[in-house]
Design a protein around this motif. Sequence first.
Motif, short mmCIF file in Angstrom:
data_model
loop_
_atom_site.label_atom_id
_atom_site.label_comp_id
_atom_site.label_asym_id
_atom_site.label_seq_id
_atom_site.Cartn_x
_atom_site.Cartn_y
_atom_site.Cartn_z
N ASP A 156 48.23 28.49 41.64
CA ASP A 156 47.96 27.61 40.51
C ASP A 156 46.92 28.28 39.62
OD1 ASP A 156 49.66 25.62 41.46
OD2 ASP A 156 48.05 24.57 42.51
N LYS A 157 47.13 28.17 38.31
CA LYS A 157 46.15 28.68 37.35
C LYS A 157 45.95 27.63 36.27
CE LYS A 157 49.34 31.31 34.41
NZ LYS A 157 49.09 30.64 33.16
N THR A 158 44.74 27.54 35.76
CA THR A 158 44.44 26.54 34.74
C THR A 158 44.15 27.14 33.37
OG1 THR A 158 42.09 26.52 35.29
CG2 THR A 158 43.51 24.94 36.46
N ARG A 159 44.25 28.45 33.28
CA ARG A 159 44.05 29.13 32.00
C ARG A 159 45.20 30.08 31.76
NH1 ARG A 159 41.12 25.39 31.82
NH2 ARG A 159 38.97 25.34 31.13
N TYR A 160 45.24 30.69 30.59
CA TYR A 160 46.34 31.59 30.27
C TYR A 160 46.43 32.74 31.27
CZ TYR A 160 46.08 29.40 25.58
OH TYR A 160 46.05 28.54 24.53
N SER A 161 45.32 33.37 31.57
CA SER A 161 45.32 34.53 32.47
C SER A 161 45.45 34.11 33.93
CB SER A 161 44.03 35.33 32.30
OG SER A 161 43.98 36.35 33.28
N ALA A 162 46.26 34.85 34.67
CA ALA A 162 46.40 34.61 36.11
C ALA A 162 45.14 35.02 36.86
CB ALA A 162 47.61 35.38 36.64
N PHE A 163 44.24 35.74 36.22
CA PHE A 163 42.99 36.15 36.86
C PHE A 163 41.88 35.12 36.65
CE2 PHE A 163 45.13 40.24 36.36
CZ PHE A 163 44.88 40.85 37.59
N ALA A 164 41.94 34.35 35.58
CA ALA A 164 40.85 33.43 35.23
C ALA A 164 40.77 32.26 36.21
CB ALA A 164 41.04 32.91 33.81
N GLY A 165 39.68 32.21 36.95
CA GLY A 165 39.44 31.09 37.86
C GLY A 165 40.28 31.12 39.13
N THR A 166 40.90 32.26 39.43
CA THR A 166 41.72 32.38 40.65
C THR A 166 41.16 33.51 41.52
OG1 THR A 166 43.30 34.05 39.86
CG2 THR A 166 43.77 31.74 39.30
N ASN A 167 41.72 33.67 42.69
CA ASN A 167 41.32 34.77 43.58
C ASN A 167 42.30 35.95 43.50
OD1 ASN A 167 43.46 33.56 44.92
ND2 ASN A 167 42.53 33.77 46.95
N LEU A 168 43.05 36.06 42.42
CA LEU A 168 44.06 37.11 42.28
C LEU A 168 43.45 38.51 42.43
CD1 LEU A 168 46.93 38.05 41.76
CD2 LEU A 168 46.48 37.82 39.29
N ASP A 169 42.35 38.77 41.76
CA ASP A 169 41.73 40.09 41.86
C ASP A 169 41.36 40.41 43.31
OD1 ASP A 169 40.59 42.54 40.82
OD2 ASP A 169 38.61 41.61 40.99
N ILE A 170 40.81 39.46 44.03
CA ILE A 170 40.45 39.66 45.44
C ILE A 170 41.70 39.98 46.26
CG2 ILE A 170 39.59 38.50 47.52
CD1 ILE A 170 37.65 36.97 45.62
N LEU A 171 42.77 39.21 46.07
CA LEU A 171 44.01 39.44 46.82
C LEU A 171 44.57 40.83 46.57
CD1 LEU A 171 45.77 35.98 46.31
CD2 LEU A 171 44.67 36.82 48.40
N LEU A 172 44.53 41.28 45.33
CA LEU A 172 45.04 42.61 45.00
C LEU A 172 44.17 43.71 45.61
CD1 LEU A 172 45.92 41.97 41.25
CD2 LEU A 172 47.54 42.20 43.15
N ARG A 173 42.88 43.56 45.49
CA ARG A 173 41.96 44.58 46.03
C ARG A 173 42.02 44.64 47.56
NH1 ARG A 173 39.42 46.76 41.80
NH2 ARG A 173 39.17 45.47 39.94
N GLU A 174 42.17 43.50 48.22
CA GLU A 174 42.30 43.49 49.69
C GLU A 174 43.48 44.33 50.14
OE1 GLU A 174 40.62 39.05 50.91
OE2 GLU A 174 42.75 39.31 50.50
N ARG A 175 44.50 44.37 49.32
CA ARG A 175 45.74 45.09 49.66
C ARG A 175 45.77 46.49 49.05
NH1 ARG A 175 46.09 39.88 49.76
NH2 ARG A 175 47.57 38.80 51.15
N ASN A 176 44.68 46.91 48.44
CA ASN A 176 44.59 48.23 47.79
C ASN A 176 45.65 48.43 46.72
OD1 ASN A 176 42.33 49.18 49.30
ND2 ASN A 176 43.72 49.43 51.04
N ILE A 177 45.94 47.37 46.00
CA ILE A 177 46.94 47.42 44.92
C ILE A 177 46.23 47.79 43.63
CG2 ILE A 177 48.53 46.04 43.53
CD1 ILE A 177 49.11 44.47 46.18
#
Length: 181
Positions: free
Chosen positions: A100-121
């Motif tokens: 779920d995201k509440t802003r235009y960007s999928a990064f804003a207010g989400t843990n997307l960056d953390i999920l990507l970095r955990e997986r070395n993406i």
Amino acid sequence: MKEALLVIDYTIDFVAEDGKLTCGLPGQQLERYIVDTTKDFIERQQFVVIPNDIHEENDPFHPETALFPPHNIRGTEGRHLFGELQSLYEANQARVIWMDKTRYSAFAGTNLDILLRERNIRTVHLMGVCTDICILHTAIDAYNLGYEIVIHTGGVASFDMEAHEFALKHFKNVLNAKVIE
């Protein structure tokens, strides 16, 4: 190389003919490409995330309330994925993350960056709607966070063709994204 596919806002409200904020036929014509590409990422065991807009009914504090008609309201059918993507998601929930995201960007207010970095993406592929709004804002944040960006022209659309074309140029010329046909 590990990559991620982000299928952004490909919901009934944004794509179906009777969607609350639909881009209509241009969005509907993406279905086969989005479904096939998503299947490919799943089969290759790449990371797939489905970031989707979520709003509360009659929310006077959300900035989009003044800009757009109510859409993707929590608990409504409009938040379901459009077409075959919904059943593909349901069949692969163990391998696909709904976000779920509440802003235009999928990064804003989400843990997307953390999920990507955990997986070395380091590379993110973006598809969905609208090219000039949520795809663009997600791409800008991805760029600012140091990700390589791939935009699939067969997987993005908007209700504003002029803005769609601007965004495609912006991805390539300003964000150094790889824009593929």
